[in-house]
Design a protein around this motif. Structure first.
Motif, PDB file in Angstrom:
ATOM      1  N   VAL A  18       0.829  -1.209   0.000  1.00  0.00           N
ATOM      2  CA  VAL A  18       0.000   0.000   0.000  1.00  0.00           C
ATOM      3  C   VAL A  18       0.861   1.256   0.000  1.00  0.00           C
ATOM      4  CG1 VAL A  18      -1.981  -1.156   1.033  1.00  0.00           C
ATOM      5  CG2 VAL A  18      -0.319  -0.073   2.517  1.00  0.00           C
ATOM      6  N   MET A  19       2.022   1.216   0.655  1.00  0.00           N
ATOM      7  CA  MET A  19       2.899   2.391   0.638  1.00  0.00           C
ATOM      8  C   MET A  19       3.447   2.642  -0.761  1.00  0.00           C
ATOM      9  SD  MET A  19       2.910   3.535   3.811  1.00  0.00           S
ATOM     10  CE  MET A  19       2.761   2.958   5.514  1.00  0.00           C
ATOM     11  N   THR A  20       3.810   1.578  -1.457  1.00  0.00           N
ATOM     12  CA  THR A  20       4.292   1.729  -2.827  1.00  0.00           C
ATOM     13  C   THR A  20       3.217   2.368  -3.703  1.00  0.00           C
ATOM     14  OG1 THR A  20       5.808  -0.144  -2.644  1.00  0.00           O
ATOM     15  CG2 THR A  20       5.109   0.480  -4.863  1.00  0.00           C
ATOM     16  N   ALA A  21       1.972   1.914  -3.543  1.00  0.00           N
ATOM     17  CA  ALA A  21       0.871   2.463  -4.338  1.00  0.00           C
ATOM     18  C   ALA A  21       0.616   3.921  -3.989  1.00  0.00           C
ATOM     19  CB  ALA A  21      -0.385   1.635  -4.113  1.00  0.00           C
ATOM     20  N   ALA A  22       0.682   4.264  -2.704  1.00  0.00           N
ATOM     21  CA  ALA A  22       0.453   5.650  -2.289  1.00  0.00           C
ATOM     22  C   ALA A  22       1.514   6.584  -2.863  1.00  0.00           C
ATOM     23  CB  ALA A  22       0.422   5.744  -0.769  1.00  0.00           C
ATOM     24  N   ALA A  23       2.763   6.149  -2.811  1.00  0.00           N
ATOM     25  CA  ALA A  23       3.839   6.975  -3.356  1.00  0.00           C
ATOM     26  C   ALA A  23       3.700   7.115  -4.871  1.00  0.00           C
ATOM     27  CB  ALA A  23       5.190   6.367  -2.995  1.00  0.00           C
ATOM     28  N   ALA A  24       3.354   6.026  -5.543  1.00  0.00           N
ATOM     29  CA  ALA A  24       3.208   6.071  -6.989  1.00  0.00           C
ATOM     30  C   ALA A  24       2.070   6.980  -7.427  1.00  0.00           C
ATOM     31  CB  ALA A  24       2.982   4.657  -7.532  1.00  0.00           C
ATOM     32  N   ALA A  25       1.046   7.100  -6.584  1.00  0.00           N
ATOM     33  CA  ALA A  25      -0.095   7.963  -6.912  1.00  0.00           C
ATOM     34  C   ALA A  25       0.214   9.438  -6.703  1.00  0.00           C
ATOM     35  CB  ALA A  25      -1.303   7.552  -6.079  1.00  0.00           C
ATOM     36  N   GLY A  26       1.338   9.746  -6.051  1.00  0.00           N
ATOM     37  CA  GLY A  26       1.734  11.140  -5.909  1.00  0.00           C
ATOM     38  C   GLY A  26       1.567  11.732  -4.529  1.00  0.00           C
ATOM     39  N   PHE A  27       1.376  10.891  -3.514  1.00  0.00           N
ATOM     40  CA  PHE A  27       1.191  11.382  -2.151  1.00  0.00           C
ATOM     41  C   PHE A  27       2.493  11.298  -1.366  1.00  0.00           C
ATOM     42  CE2 PHE A  27      -2.968   9.963  -3.613  1.00  0.00           C
ATOM     43  CZ  PHE A  27      -3.748  11.072  -3.308  1.00  0.00           C
ATOM     44  N   SER A  28       2.568  12.092  -0.306  1.00  0.00           N
ATOM     45  CA  SER A  28       3.780  12.106   0.510  1.00  0.00           C
ATOM     46  C   SER A  28       3.573  11.469   1.880  1.00  0.00           C
ATOM     47  CB  SER A  28       4.285  13.547   0.691  1.00  0.00           C
ATOM     48  OG  SER A  28       3.327  14.344   1.358  1.00  0.00           O
ATOM     49  N   GLY A  29       2.383  10.921   2.126  1.00  0.00           N
ATOM     50  CA  GLY A  29       2.131  10.258   3.402  1.00  0.00           C
ATOM     51  C   GLY A  29       0.801   9.548   3.372  1.00  0.00           C
ATOM     52  N   VAL A  30       0.510   8.861   4.473  1.00  0.00           N
ATOM     53  CA  VAL A  30      -0.724   8.088   4.566  1.00  0.00           C
ATOM     54  C   VAL A  30      -1.368   8.259   5.934  1.00  0.00           C
ATOM     55  CG1 VAL A  30       0.074   6.298   2.959  1.00  0.00           C
ATOM     56  CG2 VAL A  30       0.414   5.982   5.432  1.00  0.00           C
ATOM     57  N   GLN A  31      -2.671   8.053   5.967  1.00  0.00           N
ATOM     58  CA  GLN A  31      -3.376   7.748   7.208  1.00  0.00           C
ATOM     59  C   GLN A  31      -3.550   6.237   7.182  1.00  0.00           C
ATOM     60  OE1 GLN A  31      -6.758  10.160   8.301  1.00  0.00           O
ATOM     61  NE2 GLN A  31      -7.709   8.494   9.449  1.00  0.00           N
ATOM     62  N   TYR A  32      -2.886   5.557   8.108  1.00  0.00           N
ATOM     63  CA  TYR A  32      -2.801   4.107   8.044  1.00  0.00           C
ATOM     64  C   TYR A  32      -3.987   3.458   8.725  1.00  0.00           C
ATOM     65  CZ  TYR A  32      -0.320  -0.301   7.417  1.00  0.00           C
ATOM     66  OH  TYR A  32       0.040  -1.561   7.004  1.00  0.00           O
ATOM     67  N   ASN A  33      -4.283   2.244   8.279  1.00  0.00           N
ATOM     68  CA  ASN A  33      -5.305   1.409   8.890  1.00  0.00           C
ATOM     69  C   ASN A  33      -4.687   0.030   9.061  1.00  0.00           C
ATOM     70  OD1 ASN A  33      -7.654  -0.533   8.968  1.00  0.00           O
ATOM     71  ND2 ASN A  33      -8.831   1.362   8.774  1.00  0.00           N
ATOM     72  N   MET A  34      -4.869  -0.569  10.222  1.00  0.00           N
ATOM     73  CA  MET A  34      -4.219  -1.850  10.483  1.00  0.00           C
ATOM     74  C   MET A  34      -4.698  -2.956   9.551  1.00  0.00           C
ATOM     75  SD  MET A  34      -2.035  -0.833  12.556  1.00  0.00           S
ATOM     76  CE  MET A  34      -1.209  -2.416  12.484  1.00  0.00           C
ATOM     77  N   ALA A  35      -5.832  -2.740   8.869  1.00  0.00           N
ATOM     78  CA  ALA A  35      -6.254  -3.699   7.848  1.00  0.00           C
ATOM     79  C   ALA A  35      -5.208  -3.823   6.748  1.00  0.00           C
ATOM     80  CB  ALA A  35      -7.599  -3.280   7.256  1.00  0.00           C
ATOM     81  N   CYS A  36      -4.419  -2.777   6.538  1.00  0.00           N
ATOM     82  CA  CYS A  36      -3.364  -2.823   5.529  1.00  0.00           C
ATOM     83  C   CYS A  36      -2.179  -3.673   5.967  1.00  0.00           C
ATOM     84  CB  CYS A  36      -2.895  -1.408   5.198  1.00  0.00           C
ATOM     85  SG  CYS A  36      -4.189  -0.354   4.508  1.00  0.00           S
ATOM     86  N   SER A  37      -2.201  -4.133   7.211  1.00  0.00           N
ATOM     87  CA  SER A  37      -1.218  -5.100   7.699  1.00  0.00           C
ATOM     88  C   SER A  37      -1.839  -6.477   7.880  1.00  0.00           C
ATOM     89  CB  SER A  37      -0.619  -4.622   9.025  1.00  0.00           C
ATOM     90  OG  SER A  37       0.220  -3.500   8.843  1.00  0.00           O
ATOM     91  N   GLY A  38      -3.024  -6.680   7.300  1.00  0.00           N
ATOM     92  CA  GLY A  38      -3.685  -7.966   7.394  1.00  0.00           C
ATOM     93  C   GLY A  38      -4.332  -8.231   8.732  1.00  0.00           C
TER      94      GLY A  38
END
Length: 277
Positions: A18-38
């Motif tokens: 998800v971090m790779t996708a966020a960076a590729a989309a042009g963002f410089s950070g995320v609001q994380y959700n633990m679902a993104c860690s399975g």
């Protein structure tokens, strides 16, 4: 102002994806959700290695973890459910430093027993507010133990349904740990441009000293939600009001698909550039 995105916008159950996708989309950070860690969004346990992986994945891709979602229904009509939420809240702040963030976002909740984002007429009754004060006091104690901030977002379907309600909560709780996440699309459903401006300006004026994060989603003319730049929200007015109030923190996009995310990032960068930000 820096641009972020809900990590959950992108498919994947590991932070690297998800971090790779966020960076590729042009963002410089995320609001994380633990679902993104399975994991469940509010897990019963987060292993130290799992939390460390979140921070490392962001840093290696040039991203910041602006916040981690810690939402549960804080005024659920069942006290057992509220207690379970408090127990799980302890888990995320305890690992926040390993994830390289100090902000956990909350949902002030609703009396609807099935959906924490669904309005219920009981939200307006005094006992709902009393329950919120109890739960928020406990959440502040957790925040103090772990040295983190709590982000409360005015949401029309929740008990904190407006900027004045958020100001009331801040004043009654009396803790600097309570901060505000402000989304202009959550301040109205259908409104004229003048009314929209009035509500956004009122919110920024009332909450300027506590705004820690901005959200960017949009409204369709009939009141539905859509991606930023595809609706009626005046982002020049919103971003300009934040800037004039001294805010220079993150603006986090959500409400769009993964496929739409590059266009959303480009739109928000264009608006910030037009304002000289």
């Amino acid at each position: 102002m820096r641009l972020g995105v809900f990590a959950k916008t992108f498919p994947g159950s590991d932070p690297g994806t998800v971090m790779t996708a966020a960076a590729a989309a042009g963002f410089s950070g995320v609001q994380y959700n633990m679902a993104c860690s399975g994991l469940p969004p509010m897990p019963d346990r987060i292993a130290p290695a799992t939390a460390t992986e979140v921070g490392a994945a962001a840093r290696s891709r040039g991203l910041r973890v602006f916040a981690v979602s810690g939402t549960w229904n804080m005024i659920h009509p069942d006290p057992v459910e509220r207690a379970a939420g408090q127990r799980r809240l302890e888990v995320i702040p305890a690992r926040a430093a390993l994830m390289r963030t100090d902000l956990v976002t909350l949902c002030t909740g609703t009396r609807d027993p099935h959906d924490q984002w669904h309005h219920h007429p009981g939200n307006a009754l005094p006992d709902a507010w009393d329950d919120l004060l109890v739960e928020m006091t406990r959440a502040v104690e957790t925040a103090e133990r772990h040295g983190i901030l709590l982000g409360v977002e005015p949401e029309m379907a929740n008990v904190v349904d407006s900027a004045p309600a958020a100001r009331r909560l801040i004043d009654e709780i009396g803790s600097d740990r309570v901060r505000v996440v402000l989304d202009p699309a959550n301040l109205f459903e259908v409104a004229t441009r003048d009314t929209q401006h009035r509500l956004v300006s009122q919110a920024v004026d009332l909450l300027a000293d506590r705004i820690v994060l901005g959200h960017a989603k949009d409204r369709t003319p009939d009141g539905g939600f859509c991606a930023a730049g595809q609706g009626v929200v005046d982002f020049d007015h919103f971003l300009g009001a934040l800037h004039r109030a001294g805010f220079d923190g993150p603006i986090v996009a959500h409400g769009q698909t993964a496929a739409d995310s590059p266009a959303v990032a480009a739109f928000l960068k264009l608006r910030l550039g037009a304002l000289g930000l």
